[in-house]
Design a protein around this motif. Structure first.
Motif, mmCIF file in Angstrom:
data_model
loop_
_atom_site.group_PDB
_atom_site.id
_atom_site.type_symbol
_atom_site.label_atom_id
_atom_site.label_comp_id
_atom_site.label_asym_id
_atom_site.label_seq_id
_atom_site.Cartn_x
_atom_site.Cartn_y
_atom_site.Cartn_z
ATOM 1 N N TYR A 28 0.804 -1.230 0.000
ATOM 2 C CA TYR A 28 0.000 0.000 0.000
ATOM 3 C C TYR A 28 0.833 1.274 0.000
ATOM 4 O O TYR A 28 0.277 2.372 -0.018
ATOM 5 N N GLY A 29 2.149 1.148 0.088
ATOM 6 C CA GLY A 29 2.986 2.326 0.248
ATOM 7 C C GLY A 29 3.808 2.660 -0.979
ATOM 8 O O GLY A 29 3.577 2.147 -2.083
ATOM 9 N N PRO A 30 4.830 3.476 -0.796
ATOM 10 C CA PRO A 30 5.618 3.988 -1.919
ATOM 11 C C PRO A 30 6.505 2.952 -2.595
ATOM 12 O O PRO A 30 7.012 3.204 -3.688
ATOM 13 N N GLU A 31 6.710 1.796 -1.963
ATOM 14 C CA GLU A 31 7.604 0.800 -2.540
ATOM 15 C C GLU A 31 6.844 -0.324 -3.239
ATOM 16 O O GLU A 31 7.337 -1.449 -3.344
ATOM 17 N N ILE A 32 5.659 -0.016 -3.735
ATOM 18 C CA ILE A 32 4.809 -1.033 -4.353
ATOM 19 C C ILE A 32 5.466 -1.669 -5.570
ATOM 20 O O ILE A 32 5.218 -2.829 -5.900
ATOM 21 N N ASN A 33 6.337 -0.926 -6.246
ATOM 22 C CA ASN A 33 7.017 -1.467 -7.420
ATOM 23 C C ASN A 33 8.301 -2.211 -7.070
ATOM 24 O O ASN A 33 9.033 -2.634 -7.965
ATOM 25 N N SER A 34 8.578 -2.354 -5.783
ATOM 26 C CA SER A 34 9.802 -3.037 -5.350
ATOM 27 C C SER A 34 9.498 -4.228 -4.459
ATOM 28 O O SER A 34 10.309 -4.613 -3.618
ATOM 29 N N SER A 35 8.319 -4.821 -4.618
ATOM 30 C CA SER A 35 7.886 -5.877 -3.706
ATOM 31 C C SER A 35 8.758 -7.123 -3.779
ATOM 32 O O SER A 35 8.739 -7.946 -2.870
ATOM 33 N N PHE A 36 9.541 -7.258 -4.859
ATOM 34 C CA PHE A 36 10.445 -8.395 -4.965
ATOM 35 C C PHE A 36 11.614 -8.279 -3.985
ATOM 36 O O PHE A 36 12.349 -9.240 -3.768
ATOM 37 N N GLN A 37 11.782 -7.081 -3.393
ATOM 38 C CA GLN A 37 12.869 -6.866 -2.449
ATOM 39 C C GLN A 37 12.471 -7.131 -0.996
ATOM 40 O O GLN A 37 13.323 -7.061 -0.108
ATOM 41 N N HIS A 38 11.197 -7.463 -0.770
ATOM 42 C CA HIS A 38 10.728 -7.680 0.598
ATOM 43 C C HIS A 38 11.498 -8.826 1.249
ATOM 44 O O HIS A 38 11.424 -9.973 0.813
ATOM 45 N N GLY A 39 12.225 -8.522 2.307
ATOM 46 C CA GLY A 39 12.958 -9.522 3.058
ATOM 47 C C GLY A 39 14.453 -9.551 2.799
ATOM 48 O O GLY A 39 15.207 -10.161 3.572
ATOM 49 N N LEU A 40 14.907 -8.912 1.736
ATOM 50 C CA LEU A 40 16.331 -8.975 1.410
ATOM 51 C C LEU A 40 17.191 -8.290 2.468
ATOM 52 O O LEU A 40 18.285 -8.771 2.796
#
Length: 437
Positions: free
Chosen positions: A126-138
C-alpha cells in the motif's frame, strides 16, 4: 497514543532483557529457543508507522495491550478489539515469557526471528515501494546472514529459524519476475528463506515453508476463572437458531457459495421452523466492509444462540470467523477442505473433524441445489450435543490467552503453546532428515 507507544516499546525491551533463561524448574529438554536480536527497523519501528497506510487501515488503536487491542468495554477482563494482523506483536510478547528461552544460540533447539513481516509488507502493498515488492525480506536476510553473528545462521542455514507473518501466505508468493501490479510481495519466493518456517494465517495447498496457525480472536482470558466462566456460559446458552452466517459478499449474480447461502437464508426466514426444535432456521449477520472485525458484540451474541456457524470461503479459503464461532460453542460448517482441514493440523487434528464439524461440498450447494437447512436439521440431536461438547473441548487450542496469565490457565495449552510445540517438532524432524543425508 504517543506516550502509550513509548511505554510499550520500553516495556518490550525490558522484558526481552529479563526473560532469558527463565523458569529453570521447567523441563526444557529439546524445547530451548533463542530469540535473535533484530534492530528496531524490523519490528518496533514498524509500529510507529501505524497510521501511514490509509488504504490499509489506521492500526494504531490495535497496538494497545501488546497487540490485543483496546478492551471492548471498561469492565472487560477477557474481551478486546483484536485485529488479526497484530498476531506478530501478540506472538512476540508471548515469546518473551516462554519458559525455555536461552541466550546461547548454540544451546537452542529453535531460533525465533521477531520480525513483523506482515506489517513490513504494508510499504510494498500500500505504500511507496509497491514497485519493489520483490525486495521484501532482502534487508532482513542480509542482517541475519552477514551482520549479526553469521554463525547463528550458517550452523543450519536457516532450517532452525522460524517467524510469524500475520497474513495469508498468498500475500507473500508473488513470483520474482511478475508484473509489480500483482498484489503481494515475493518474500516466500526468495530462495534465501526457503529453509525458514513461517507461521501464517493461511498456508498454501502444498506448503514447504509455511504452517497455518489460528487467527487471533477477541477472547483473551487472563486466568482460569474467566475462562471457565465463559465455557459455563456456552453450556447454558439456548441455541434457538439452527444455522448462522456472519460475513459479507454473496451479492454478485455469479454463482458462488456465499450467494447460495444468502439466498437460502432469506428464504428460510419465511419458512416455518415448526418441528425442528428451533425458533429460527437461519440468521444472517451482515459483516460487509469489515464492520464486525473489531466489534465482537455484533456477531458473538448471535453465535451464542446458533447451533451451526457456516464458514464459506471468501477471497481466500480461511476465515477468522471459524475461530470466533468455535469460541462461541457454535459447530463449524465447512464447504471445502482448504478452509481448515488442510490448514490447521497442529491445532485442529485432521482425523477429528467429523467429531466437531460438518462438511458440505460447495459444488453441491451451488450447482446441485443441496439445501444446507435440510442437511443440518437432519443431524440427530444426540450427535449435535456430542459435537458441541467436542467444540468446547477444542476451544483452548484456538484461543490466545492474555500475556502474563495465571498459572492455572497456563496449564491449558492455547494456540501459542501448540504453535511452539509444532514448530519445535517440525524443526527437529527437518534437522534429522538433513543429518541422515
Amino acid at each position: 497514543m504517543e506516550t502509550n507507544f513509548i511505554f510499550f516499546v520500553f516495556l518490550l525491551f525490558i522484558l526481552s532483557a529479563t526473560c532469558q533463561d527463565s523458569d529453570l524448574e521447567t523441563d526444557c529438554t529439546n524445547k530451548w529457543i533463542h530469540i535473535r536480536h533484530l534492530p528496531p527497523q524490523f519490528n518496533l519501528d514498524l509500529l510507529s508507522n501505524c497510521s501511514a497506510y490509509p488504504l490499509f487501515d489506521n492500526f494504531c488503536p490495535y497496538l494497545a495491550n501488546h497487540g490485543l487491542g483496546q478492551k471492548t468495554h471498561n469492565k472487560s477482563h477477557s474481551w478486546y478489539r483484536t485485529d488479526p494482523f497484530m498476531l506478530e506483536l501478540v506472538f512476540h510478547r508471548r515469546m518473551l515469557e516462554y519458559p525455555c528461552l536461552t541466550s546461547d544460540p548454540t544451546h537452542a533447539n529453535a531460533i525465533y526471528v521477531p520480525y513483523y513481516g506482515g506489517l513490513d509488507s504494508l510499504k510494498y502493498l500500500y505504500g511507496p515501494e509497491i514497485n519493489s515488492s520483490f525486495q521484501h525480506g532482502l534487508d532482513l536476510y542480509d542482517f541475519l546472514v552477514h551482520v549479526d553473528s553469521p554463525n547463528i545462521w550458517s550452523r543450519n542455514y536457516g532450517h532452525d529459524h522460524f517467524m510469524v507473518m500475520a497474513r495469508p501466505a498468498w500475500d507473500f508468493n508473488q513470483p520474482l519476475n511478475s508484473d509489480p501490479l500483482y498484489f503481494g510481495t515475493s518474500f516466500l519466493e526468495l530462495p534465501e528463506f526457503y529453509n525458514v518456517t513461517a507461521l501464517t494465517h493461511e498456508s498454501r495447498a502444498y506448503p514447504w515453508q509455511e504452517q497455518a496457525i489460528p487467527y487471533p480472536t477477541s477472547f483473551h482470558p487472563p486466568n482460569l476463572a474467566f475462562f471457565e466462566s465463559w465455557v459455563n456460559r456456552l453450556r447454558r446458552s439456548r441455541r434457538t437458531t439452527l444455522m448462522l452466517f456472519a460475513g459479507g459478499g454473496g451479492i454478485s449474480a455469479n454463482p458462488n457459495v456465499r450467494r447460495s447461502i444468502r439466498l437460502e437464508c432469506e428464504n428460510a426466514t419465511s419458512m416455518s421452523a415448526n418441528g425442528t426444535g428451533y425458533e429460527k432456521l437461519c440468521e444472517f449477520v451482515d459483516c460487509s466492509n469489515g464492520i464486525c472485525q473489531h466489534d465482537p458484540i455484533r456477531f458473538m451474541k448471535p453465535m451464542l444462540q446458533a447451533t451451526f456457524c457456516l464458514q464459506p470461503p471468501g477471497d481466500t479459503p480461511t476465515r477468522r470467523s471459524t475461530f470466533d464461532g468455535i469460541l462461541a460453542g457454535c459447530i463449524p460448517v465447512f464447504f471445502e477442505d482448504l478452509s481448515a482441514k488442510k490448514q490447521y493440523g497442529w491445532h485442529l487434528p485432521e482425523e477429528k473433524y467429523e467429531e466437531f464439524s460438518v462438511s458440505i461440498p460447495k459444488e453441491d450447494v451451488v450447482f446441485k441445489g443441496l439445501s444446507i437447512v435440510d442437511v443440518l436439521s437432519s443431524i440427530p440431536r444426540a450427535q449435535v450435543r456430542r459435537m458441541r461438547e467436542k467444540v468446547l473441548e477444542m476451544l483452548p487450542r484456538v484461543m490466545y490467552r492474555k500475556q502474563g496469565s495465571s498459572l492455572g490457565l497456563r496449564s491449558k495449552k492455547d494456540a501459542f503453546d501448540i504453535a511452539i510445540e509444532g514448530t519445535l517438532e517440525r524443526i527437529k524432524s527437518r534437522l534429522q532428515e538433513i543429518a541422515a543425508q
